[in-house]
Design a protein around this motif. Structure first.
Motif, PDB file in Angstrom:
ATOM      1  N   LYS A   1      53.814 -28.340  21.644  1.00 58.81           N
ATOM      2  CA  LYS A   1      54.441 -29.535  21.090  1.00 58.81           C
ATOM      3  C   LYS A   1      53.420 -30.313  20.282  1.00 58.81           C
ATOM      4  N   GLY A   2      53.840 -30.694  19.102  1.00 61.71           N
ATOM      5  CA  GLY A   2      52.928 -31.462  18.267  1.00 61.71           C
ATOM      6  C   GLY A   2      53.692 -32.127  17.151  1.00 61.71           C
ATOM      7  N   GLU A   3      52.969 -32.585  16.156  1.00 57.71           N
ATOM      8  CA  GLU A   3      53.624 -33.165  15.000  1.00 57.71           C
ATOM      9  C   GLU A   3      53.437 -32.255  13.804  1.00 57.71           C
TER      10      GLU A   3
ATOM     11  N   TRP B   1      61.522 -25.261  17.601  1.00 63.43           N
ATOM     12  CA  TRP B   1      61.566 -24.489  16.361  1.00 63.43           C
ATOM     13  C   TRP B   1      61.126 -23.070  16.628  1.00 63.43           C
TER      14      TRP B   1
ATOM     15  N   HIS C   1      60.035 -20.921  14.691  1.00 65.95           N
ATOM     16  CA  HIS C   1      59.578 -20.733  13.319  1.00 65.95           C
ATOM     17  C   HIS C   1      59.916 -19.322  12.897  1.00 65.95           C
TER      18      HIS C   1
ATOM     19  N   ARG D   1      64.932 -33.633  19.168  1.00 66.08           N
ATOM     20  CA  ARG D   1      63.823 -32.691  19.243  1.00 66.08           C
ATOM     21  C   ARG D   1      64.388 -31.291  19.394  1.00 66.08           C
ATOM     22  N   VAL D   2      63.892 -30.438  18.572  1.00 68.99           N
ATOM     23  CA  VAL D   2      64.388 -29.069  18.559  1.00 68.99           C
ATOM     24  C   VAL D   2      63.209 -28.144  18.805  1.00 68.99           C
TER      25      VAL D   2
ATOM     26  N   GLU E   1      64.319 -38.191  15.815  1.00 71.48           N
ATOM     27  CA  GLU E   1      65.474 -37.333  15.604  1.00 71.48           C
ATOM     28  C   GLU E   1      65.489 -36.364  16.771  1.00 71.48           C
TER      29      GLU E   1
ATOM     30  N   MET F   1      60.911 -40.931  12.463  1.00 72.53           N
ATOM     31  CA  MET F   1      60.542 -39.701  13.160  1.00 72.53           C
ATOM     32  C   MET F   1      61.506 -39.420  14.299  1.00 72.53           C
TER      33      MET F   1
ATOM     34  N   PRO G   1      58.742 -34.148  14.508  1.00 71.05           N
ATOM     35  CA  PRO G   1      58.179 -33.493  15.687  1.00 71.05           C
ATOM     36  C   PRO G   1      58.304 -31.985  15.580  1.00 71.05           C
ATOM     37  N   MET G   2      57.440 -31.311  16.306  1.00 76.68           N
ATOM     38  CA  MET G   2      57.386 -29.856  16.197  1.00 76.68           C
ATOM     39  C   MET G   2      57.282 -29.296  17.611  1.00 76.68           C
TER      40      MET G   2
END
Lengths: 322, 421, 255, 356
Positions: free
Chosen positions: D253-255, B36, B38, B33-34, B31, B29, D262-263
């Protein structure tokens, strides 16, 4: 109105092999038609070239700074001027990049007939009978043309060896055409051969792929075979135009001329433009599902097996030994 | 979109990442952090394409993933396609777009009816329109347009197989007459050497049965069902219209074809274009006639059978080929663990037939290779098929998986022919 | 900037090309025609120039059976308009085509003409130099890349042996294209059909008569057999063995 | 001396239905409501619409109100609370206290508790969602109000948002907070609101971050699937852990559990899907009436799956969200059941008296 005028192609330093073939052809024609064999050489400096043109009776030299580098417009002006001045019965131009530029253009400018793709020329009375390879080499057209006329000749049609000596070699220096002062095109630069990483012209074995390979992704099959054989990979023009292999691997008219001991043609039909680049190869083996493909005319051995079955089979046989 | 291939993950003992010492048991996991952004427009663009709406119905239950044949050999399933699109990956330029073989197994299990059989052709059509089509597939399209078959073979050679059939074959374009059965040979039985073997076996069987039949010959063109599934609807419609016009010039009672893809298009697509026929797959036509055949010998083979997606899942026919196999004397039949509704795809459908190299770059093995391994696992010595794509695909896979000598591939009709002589 | 791209049909060599009963021409009725592949590249180059410089592109072809299809395909590929040129003569050879097209192109006011460097049936010369000479414009053949700079075109010309040159040509000019920088793009058939249903082809009549060729075809035939390859027969595995044996015999691969 | 009257405590949907049903059975009902108006939390919180009813919430509530207001057997006490509750089952003595301080004593034979719920206060949550820190972090209730007014904008700018997300399970299913239960309605309400936002602000991208979507019965296709398929709401499995401010936007922030990574996503607004807690009234009334309550304060029915409304005190029944998280359908159904049970209890008492 007599004689045969040969347009001499060069890179400014060396006369191109095709020009010796043309000089050889010109000598044969001149013997029947009468008149001299004349070589037209146009360059910024014709000095290094003239010495190679001993097969000509007269060497027409046109020098001008405007003739530095090959420029179709300038060369056409010179050729047209020479045709008008010398009134030859026959004008021979190689079917090369220069030939594609000049033969038909000069003929149009001087009102002469032009016949392209010639592989054979002979005089009959005052006419010239020519054989031309058409339809990708599948058919040969025989034409009868009244002279004066222009012919563009496919490389490999005449013996280059006969084009180096036997003429008087008189030099005639001619003033450059006035039109060279108002050219509408310019040479910006040239790149030589061997820009890329490979040089297939020196390879002893070449596995060459054509359109029949179907797609870039299948090149791998041929690559594996080439590796197993210790061969370089070559390609026909459509394969390069499609971007499946880089330009430096192209065999043929606008690509490389190769002289390997072994030429394995894979899925290549054998258009004249391709054959031009490999006619001096040693053993030629052709693989093509079309049994009528012209490549079989020049190959020593051929098969109509599907290359997708055959290539892996050959690779497999060579791998344990290699 | 970062994708992690598990075998390429190295969990280094000491590692400095972006200036930070992260030595130790860091995991996959970790990597960068970006944030997003979306980009929903990607999903909106796709689901806005008529036919592709149902991609947006996916609620990530994951049922399709184990059903998808491609996920067995790669990292692809409808659920993943949805999610990647949802996070902004452009499906139109993604390799995902060309990996689906339209085998239909996901739709069989999907609770939300996310229909890749409609989504893929629709989205691919957009990609094709934008010029984003894999070169080898483009070649198949161009060939079909120019020559009426994806291989680029001359039309005049389409009926060349007839010469060595050893049985009379009526070529209607050379001498029109009413026939009972019009046999739509399709491209692979017309041109592929192994397909021609099957075509000839079929001709001999028809002669034995005394059936009045004929073929179109040079006038026949590809049914184009796979081109349609691969995104070239316009090509499909054009060639289908030509086929319908050609068929309209001849009198016949029923249409029979060996190609499940052709069968599918005649059954489900051609009627919409005005071409309605009484069409059967050749196994459906021959299965009821098997009892009439004068068998000459028993075939001592242990065989297994591969269901073509377009005969089975797409059109519900599982019995006819099995009935034929059952009636051929001597055969011992064993099912593979994936069969019938759950049959594994050979990889040839939906344009996969012309994307093998492309697919090879995005999967660990070909579907046909995996299927061959499954067939070998049954202990059968012969894999029996009834789709023209499959003989060449599986024979190739037998070689590439090193199973030469262990498994033969035969069309059912070849076994019928063998038992008759 | 107005670019004309000249298109022409040639016999499809995948299909059989038959000689007619006179033995001096191909049997034109039995031939399957397709766009000359070099013209295909010229067309791609023209559309690329349109995309990069906003040039207007007109596809031009001599009227003939099947030529409309070819012009519609050009429209579907992205040219702005397509024109079919009618002539009094039935001849389609390069000198005749150049005579017919020169006047039409001059009237259209084009700045640049692109066409294929050659065609498989160009017995009487190539179109680009003939057309250029008739128009009095400069020309370059065997071109593999074109870019436009104001009233000049910068082109790459290829020679044998892998040499290349970059030339600068004042416009108007005629270029014989060997290859576009990228393979010709695919046109979905639906777009083609849409174009065929909606686009209108322009037409123009050529004023000039076709010039005499001064050359007569006396025979057209398959090349003499003779040498030819010795054909290896059998299943692929067997042929592979024969080939490898040949290579080993001659010391071309390690034994 | 027994009473034939039923006391209904709470004028929300459950209380309204209970009073209407009691009267419909021919008994007098005393309906006591603390607020100025009938309708309960759906009214006071300004709900936009109910999950399965396409009409505006007020229109639906008005039907229930009118059913009670036009019913002569219902004696209505607005702005009134129950102050004391004594006596015996069948004969309870109740003191009511009005907002002005005046009191009234009434008798009833049975009582129905319909005191409802409150929305979870997101200030209590253990995650750092920043409800009281960031203007643009709001709750489902705040969003309902904005949607009812057909004016959905970022509180910080007054402009329509471009990207909005819902965070599910705020205050529910959380041992750290002590609310171990699922609040049942938030998945549906969030999906419904998400659809409403998409209709009101079509350019706005709407996400719902969830642990698992709990869409019972018809909510599945009529709310959830409709939100996804017709309104293109984006459902993302993986709950948000924290919300922080980044520039003028919010970063959630979450998964991303389906992608295994990660998100971190930028949002204009974050809507916290707050769950249900027992209302203060429920907790107080439970104590006053002496009925058993669970550890959260919801009224516990008598642990009998086949009796959802009887409490530990005979003659006292519970209906609606006072007994735990409920959707509107269940609340109202329960109220009917409580009314029937209460009236039955009174009639059995009358018969017993008559027999004596």
């Amino acid at each position: 109105m007599a004689g045969v005028l040969v347009y001499v192609e060069s890179d400014g330093e060396r006369v191109a092999p095709i020009s010796f073939e043309l000089l050889a052809a010109a000598r044969e024609l001149a013997q029947s038609l009468g008149g001299d064999v004349e070589a037209l050489v146009a360059a910024a400096d014709t000095g290094p070239l003239v010495g190679e043109l001993g097969a000509a009776d007269t060497i027409l030299e046109v020098t001008s700074p405007a003739l530095a580098g090959y420029l179709p417009e300038a060369q056409q002006l010179v050729l047209v001027e020479a045709i008008r001045a010398r009134k030859p019965a026959v004008v021979l131009v190689g079917y090369t990049s220069a030939g594609l530029d000049l033969a038909a253009g000069a003929a149009t400018a001087t009102g002469l007939p032009v016949v392209a793709y010639c592989t054979g020329l002979r005089a009959e009375g005052s006419d010239v009978v020519a054989d031309s390879q058409l339809y990708g080499g599948k058919l040969v057209a025989t034409t009868t043309t009244s002279t004066p006329a222009v012919f563009s000749v496919v490389a490999g049609s005449f013996a280059e060896a006969n084009g180096h000596a036997g003429g008087r070699g008189e030099r005639i220096v001619t003033a450059p055409p006035a039109g060279l002062a108002q050219l509408r095109s310019r040479v910006l630069g040239t790149t030589g051969a061997g820009g890329g990483a490979v040089d297939i012209t020196k390879a002893e074995r070449v596995v060459s792929v054509g359109r029949g390979i179907g797609g870039a992704d299948n090149i791998e099959l041929a690559e594996e075979l080439a590796t197993a054989m210790g061969a370089e990979l070559g390609a026909s023009r459509p394969v390069v135009d499609s971007g499946w292999l880089p330009k430096e691997r192209q065999v043929g008219k606008s690509g490389m001329t190769v002289k390997p001991k072994l030429y394995l043609a894979v899925g290549i039909s054998g258009a004249p433009e391709h054959l031009e680049g490999m006619h001096d190869a040693g053993l030629v083996i052709a693989i093509n599902t079309d049994g009528d493909a012209p490549i079989f005319k020049v190959a020593d051995y051929g098969t109509t097996c599907d290359l997708f079955d055959l290539l892996p089979a050959i690779t497999a046989l060579l791998k344990p030994a290699g | 979109m970062p994708e992690v291939e598990p075998e390429r993950v190295h969990e280094d003992q000491r590692l400095v990442f972006e200036g930070m010492d992260i030595s130790g048991g860091w995991n996959r996991m970790f990597e960068q952090r970006v944030i997003w952004q979306h980009d929903i427009s990607a999903l909106d663009r796709v689901t806005g394409i008529p036919g592709a709406e149902s991609l947006g119905y996916c609620y990530q239950c994951g049922k399709c993933t184990p059903a998808c044949p491609v996920d067995h050999v790669g990292d692809y399933s409808p659920r993943k396609v949805f999610r990647r699109t949802q996070v902004g990956a452009d499906l139109l330029t993604s390799p995902d777009l060309w990996l689906c073989t339209t085998c239909g197994n996901c739709l069989r299990v999907c609770p939300k009816e996310v229909n890749m059989l409609q989504i893929m052709p629709a989205v691919r059509e957009r990609a094709v329109a934008a010029g984003q089509v894999p070169a080898e597939l483009q070649k198949a399209f161009e060939n079909t347009f120019q020559y009426g078959n994806p291989m680029g073979e001359p039309a005049r050679k389409r009926a060349d197989w007839v010469a060595e059939a050893g049985a009379p074959v009526t070529i209607l374009s050379r001498g029109p007459r009413p026939v009972d059965v019009l046999f739509f040979v399709e491209c692979y039985w017309s041109y592929h050497p192994r397909g021609r073997d099957a075509a000839r076996a079929f001709a001999r069987t028809m002669a034995t049965l005394g059936i009045d039949w004929g073929i179109l010959g040079a006038e026949e063109k590809c049914s184009c069902d796979s081109q349609r599934a691969a995104g070239e609807r316009g090509l499909f419609e054009m060639v289908a219209e030509q086929n319908i016009a050609t068929l309209g010039r001849y009198q016949f009672q029923r249409l029979v074809t060996p190609d499940p893809h052709a069968y599918n298009s005649f059954r489900n697509e051609y009627p919409r274009l005005g071409g309605a026929y009484d069409v059967s797959h050749y196994t459906q036509f021959l299965a009821p006639l098997m009892a009439q055949l004068p068998w000459q010998r028993e075939l001592p083979y242990r065989v297994t059978f591969h269901d073509p997606c377009y005969l089975g899942r797409h059109n519900g026919e599982y019995d006819a080929p099995r009935e034929m196999i059952r009636q051929i004397p001597g055969l011992e039949f064993v099912e593979m663990f994936r069969c019938k509704e759950n049959g594994y795809c050979c990889g040839g459908g939906g344009g996969g037939m012309w994307l093998d190299s492309f697919t090879g770059q995005h999967t660990q093995q070909r579907l046909s290779e995996r299927r061959v391994r499954e067939a070998v696992e049954t202990g059968a010595e012969m894999l029996v098929v009834c789709c023209p794509y499959e003989v060449s695909r599986f024979e190739d896979a037998v070689k590439s998986t090193g199973n030469q000598g262990k498994l033969l591939v035969r069309d059912i009709i070849e076994l019928v022919d063998e038992a008759l002589h | 900037m107005h670019i004309a791209v000249i298109l022409k049909q040639v016999p499809d060599l995948v299909e059989e090309v038959e000689v007619d009963s006179q033995g001096t021409d191909i049997d034109r009725d039995s031939v399957k025609w397709k766009l000359n592949e070099f013209d295909d590249h010229a067309l791609e180059q023209a559309v690329l120039l349109k995309e990069s410089s906003g040039a207007e592109v007109t596809a031009v072809a001599l009227a003939a059976d099947g030529v409309d299809q070819l012009l519609y395909a050009a429209v579907a590929r992205g040219v702005d308009r397509a024109i079919r040129v009618t002539t009094a003569s039935a001849r389609t050879d390069a000198p005749a085509a150049a005579a017919a097209l020169a006047g039409v192109l001059a009237d259209m006011g084009v700045d640049l003409v692109l066409t294929g460097v050659q065609a498989v049936d160009d017995l009487h010369g190539q179109l680009a130099p003939i057309l250029a000479t008739r128009l009095g414009w400069p020309h370059v053949s065997v071109v593999s890349r074109v870019s436009l700079e104001g009233t000049e075109a910068e082109v790459t010309q290829e020679y044998s042996g892998g040499r290349m040159a970059t030339l600068e040509v004042d416009l108007p000019a005629v270029l014989g294209v060997q290859a576009a920088p990228r393979p010709p793009r695919y046109v979905p058939i639906s777009r083609l059909r849409q174009v065929m249903a909606s686009a209108e082809l322009g037409s123009a009549a050529a004023a000039a008569a076709a010039p005499a060729l001064g050359s007569t075809v006396t025979r057209l035939a398959a090349p003499p057999q003779g040498q030819g390859a010795q054909m290896l027969e059998g299943r692929p595995e067997a042929v592979a063995e024969q080939i490898v044996a040949l290579l080993r015999e001659r010391g071309l691969v390690e034994a | 001396m027994s009473s034939d009257t039923v006391l209904v405590i709470g004028g929300g949907p459950a209380g309204l239905e209970a009073a209407r049903a009691v009267a419909g059975l021919g008994h007098e009902a005393i309906l006591v409501e603390r607020r100025q108006r009938l309708g309960g939390t759906p009214d006071s919180a300004g709900y936009s619409a109910f999950a399965l009813d396409p009409r505006p919430a007020q229109e639906v509530l008005e039907v229930a109100r009118q059913a009670v207001l036009t019913q002569p057997l219902v004696q209505l006490h607005l702005e009134t609370e129950v102050k004391s509750f004594a006596g015996e089952p069948g004969d309870f003595k109740v003191t009511l206290e009005r907002a002005d301080g005046s009191t009234a004593d009434v008798s009833c034979g049975a009582a129905i508790i319909a005191t409802g719920f409150d929305h979870f206060d997101p200030g209590r949550e253990t995650q750092a969602y920043g409800y009281y820190e960031y203007e643009d972090v709001i709750t489902l209730v705040d969003a309902e109000r904005m949607l009812a007014a057909k004016h959905f904008v970022r509180p910080s700018t007054g402009k329509p948002p471009e990207q909005v997300c819902f965070i599910q399970c705020v205050g529910s299913r959380d041992r750290r907070i002590g609310n171990e239960y699922c609040s049942k309605v938030c998945c549906g309400v969030a999906s419904k609101e998400a659809s409403e936002i998409r209709e009101l602000v079509p350019d706005c991208r709407v996400f719902i971050f969830y642990i698992d979507m709990r869409m019972y019965g018809f909510w599945e296709d009529r709310i959830y699937w409709k939100a996804q398929e017709q309104h293109h709401v984006n459902f993302v499995r993986g709950i948000v852990t924290e919300v922080i401010s980044k520039g003028d936007r919010l970063l959630v922030k979450g998964e991303d559990t389906t992608m295994n990574r990660p998100m971190e996503v930028a949002m204009d607004m974050v809507i916290l899907s707050v769950g249900m807690v027992p209302s203060a009234g429920t907790q107080a009334i439970g104590k006053l009436l002496g009925v058993a309550q669970d550890k959260h304060g919801f009224i516990s029915p008598t642990a009998n799956a086949l009796d959802t409304v009887s409490t530990s005190v005979p003659g006292v029944y519970v209906a609606g969200a006072a007994a735990g998280p409920k959707d509107l359908d269940d609340s109202v159904s329960m109220a009917g059941s409580a009314a029937v049970k209460a009236v039955s209890f009174l009639r059995q008492g009358s018969m017993a008296a008559a027999a004596r």
